[in-house]
Design an enzyme around this catalytic site. Structure first.
Site, PDB file in Angstrom:
ATOM      1  N   ASP A  11      -5.459  18.088 -16.874  1.00 46.83           N
ATOM      2  CA  ASP A  11      -5.729  16.716 -17.297  1.00 46.83           C
ATOM      3  C   ASP A  11      -5.185  16.568 -18.713  1.00 46.83           C
ATOM      4  O   ASP A  11      -5.687  17.187 -19.654  1.00 46.83           O
ATOM      5  CB  ASP A  11      -7.233  16.433 -17.257  1.00 46.83           C
ATOM      6  CG  ASP A  11      -7.560  14.970 -17.532  1.00 46.83           C
ATOM      7  OD1 ASP A  11      -6.824  14.322 -18.312  1.00 46.83           O
ATOM      8  OD2 ASP A  11      -8.559  14.475 -16.991  1.00 46.83           O
TER       9      ASP A  11
ATOM     10  N   ARG B 149       0.838  -1.200   0.000  1.00 43.27           N
ATOM     11  CA  ARG B 149       0.000   0.000   0.000  1.00 43.27           C
ATOM     12  C   ARG B 149       0.871   1.248   0.000  1.00 43.27           C
ATOM     13  O   ARG B 149       0.496   2.287  -0.532  1.00 43.27           O
ATOM     14  CB  ARG B 149      -0.937   0.006   1.218  1.00 43.27           C
ATOM     15  CG  ARG B 149      -1.724   1.297   1.368  1.00 43.27           C
ATOM     16  CD  ARG B 149      -2.900   1.153   2.302  1.00 43.27           C
ATOM     17  NE  ARG B 149      -2.576   0.525   3.558  1.00 43.27           N
ATOM     18  CZ  ARG B 149      -1.982   1.132   4.599  1.00 43.27           C
ATOM     19  NH1 ARG B 149      -1.645   2.401   4.514  1.00 43.27           N
ATOM     20  NH2 ARG B 149      -1.744   0.470   5.709  1.00 43.27           N
TER      21      ARG B 149
END
Length: 388
Positions: free
Chosen positions: A173, A50
């Site tokens: 983006d 993780r």
């Protein structure tokens, strides 16, 4: 000597000459959740996947290199990346966002970010006075360029100057062009977002997302957040994106060539009322694209004479697939009204130009002649059915 981006897609310079992977040309998949320590205070550099995983770390280094950033973080999806990015902000913070965005981004901002107390101003960043919307609580400007699906082009460098003047973040983006054609960090952006599912992966076989930055303070915040939220990309998916990036350059070039031919063909069809592709000289953002990008990409949008004509095309395509998503080797045709932007209120869709006559094409790498042959066949069949 600086290497070309096509070479960077295949070779990570800092990994050359290393032998810890037994000379494997394909970076290994470290399918491990946890890692043994050598002793107390003696870690191998990895503790728990993780936090970090060698395969994901390799992918992050590659993407950071392609975007000329200092750090990249790989997420389970593009939306997971954007959702984590929004954790930079607190209730009362104000963001200026592009009005024409991917429907999932609009859904997040309107239904989650606003609920969490973030103030959102949606404007047409490509044509409106962005600076006039900045107030004392403004923390960031969020844009897509070209936008999804209306292909509006914003001058990144011009908006970056405004952002720097007012000490706000510029977030771009860059999914539609990929780092092969455009590098927003070089133009003044602070954060770059990618849906890695699209051109970076390139094969419609996995989901991924990325945040890239050239600022140490932002990198540190992202690293803390990704280990806290647990939204990092899994090892096998990281390997799939690594594999996809190796062919990014040739895929982007070929799909762009096809897109230019298709855009020109669509312009000649009487049933097509508008073709929106930034590689056409008449596109309002054509000159800006030439200034800030190395290509025009393979996404294009077009509008038909009627809703019936658009729907009939979707029913009849065969090799071209009627499907959501973009950026893969296959050519996909999408109906934004019921697919990518289905959750966007009708009045907002129509204000942005997304009508029931609008179709979006993600052009793949097939032979251009085969794509044009199919489009011609489908158009003729629909014209016969609708007009006799």
């Amino acid at each position: 000597m600086a290497r070309g981006i096509g070479t960077k897609c295949i070779h990570l310079e800092e990994s050359e000459g290393k032998s810890e992977n037994y000379g494997a040309l394909s970076y290994p998949i470290y399918q491990s959740a946890t890692y043994a320590h050598l002793g107390v205070g003696r870690s191998t550099g990895y503790d728990y996947s993780r936090l970090q995983n060698p395969t994901r770390e390799q992918l992050e280094k590659v993407v950071a290199t392609l975007e000329n950033g200092i750090d990249a973080l790989a997420f389970s999806t593009g939306m997971a990346a954007i959702a984590l990015m929004m954790e930079l902000f607190k209730p009362g913070d104000h963001l200026i966002v592009d009005a024409d965005l991917y429907g999932g981004s609009i859904r997040l901002f309107n239904n989650v970010s606003k609920k969490n107390g973030i103030l959102i101003s949606s404007i047409d960043c490509y044509k409106e006075d962005v600076e006039s919307y900045i107030n004392e609580n403004t923390k960031a400007i969020y844009i897509e360029t070209p936008t999804n699906p209306m292909m509006n082009v914003t001058d990144i460098e011009a908006v970056a100057k405004i952002a720097k003047k007012h000490n706000v973040l510029l977030i771009v983006d860059n999914t539609f062009l990929s780092p092969y054609f455009q590098n927003p960090l070089d133009l003044g952006a602070d954060i770059v977002v990618h849906s890695g599912t699209k051109f970076l992966g390139g094969h419609n076989d996995t989901l991924a997302g990325f945040l890239v930055t050239n600022r140490e303070d932002i990198s540190e915040k992202f690293r803390f957040l990704i280990k806290t939220t647990g939204s990092g990309l899994a090892p096998f998916d990281s390997w799939l994106i690594l594999r996809g990036i190796k062919t990014l350059a040739i895929r982007m070039e070929k799909s762009q060539q096809n897109a230019i031919e298709i855009a020109k063909w669509l312009k000649e069809q009487k049933a097509v009322t508008k073709v929106i592709y930034p590689g056409l000289a008449e596109h309002p953002g054509y000159e800006i694209m030439k200034k800030q990008a190395r290509g025009f990409g393979s996404m294009l949008t077009f509008r038909l004479e009627s809703k019936e004509f658009a729907l009939a095309i979707l029913e009849k395509v065969r090799m071209i697939k009627y499907a959501e998503s973009l950026g893969g080797v296959e050519t996909l045709i999408t109906y934004p009204t019921t697919q990518t932007h289905a959750d966007v209120p009708k009045e907002i869709r129509e204000k942005n130009g997304i009508t029931e006559e609008t179709l979006r094409l993600s052009v793949g790498i097939e032979d251009a002649k085969d794509l044009l042959d199919e489009l011609e066949k489908v158009f003729k069949e629909v014209e016969r059915e609708l007009h006799g």
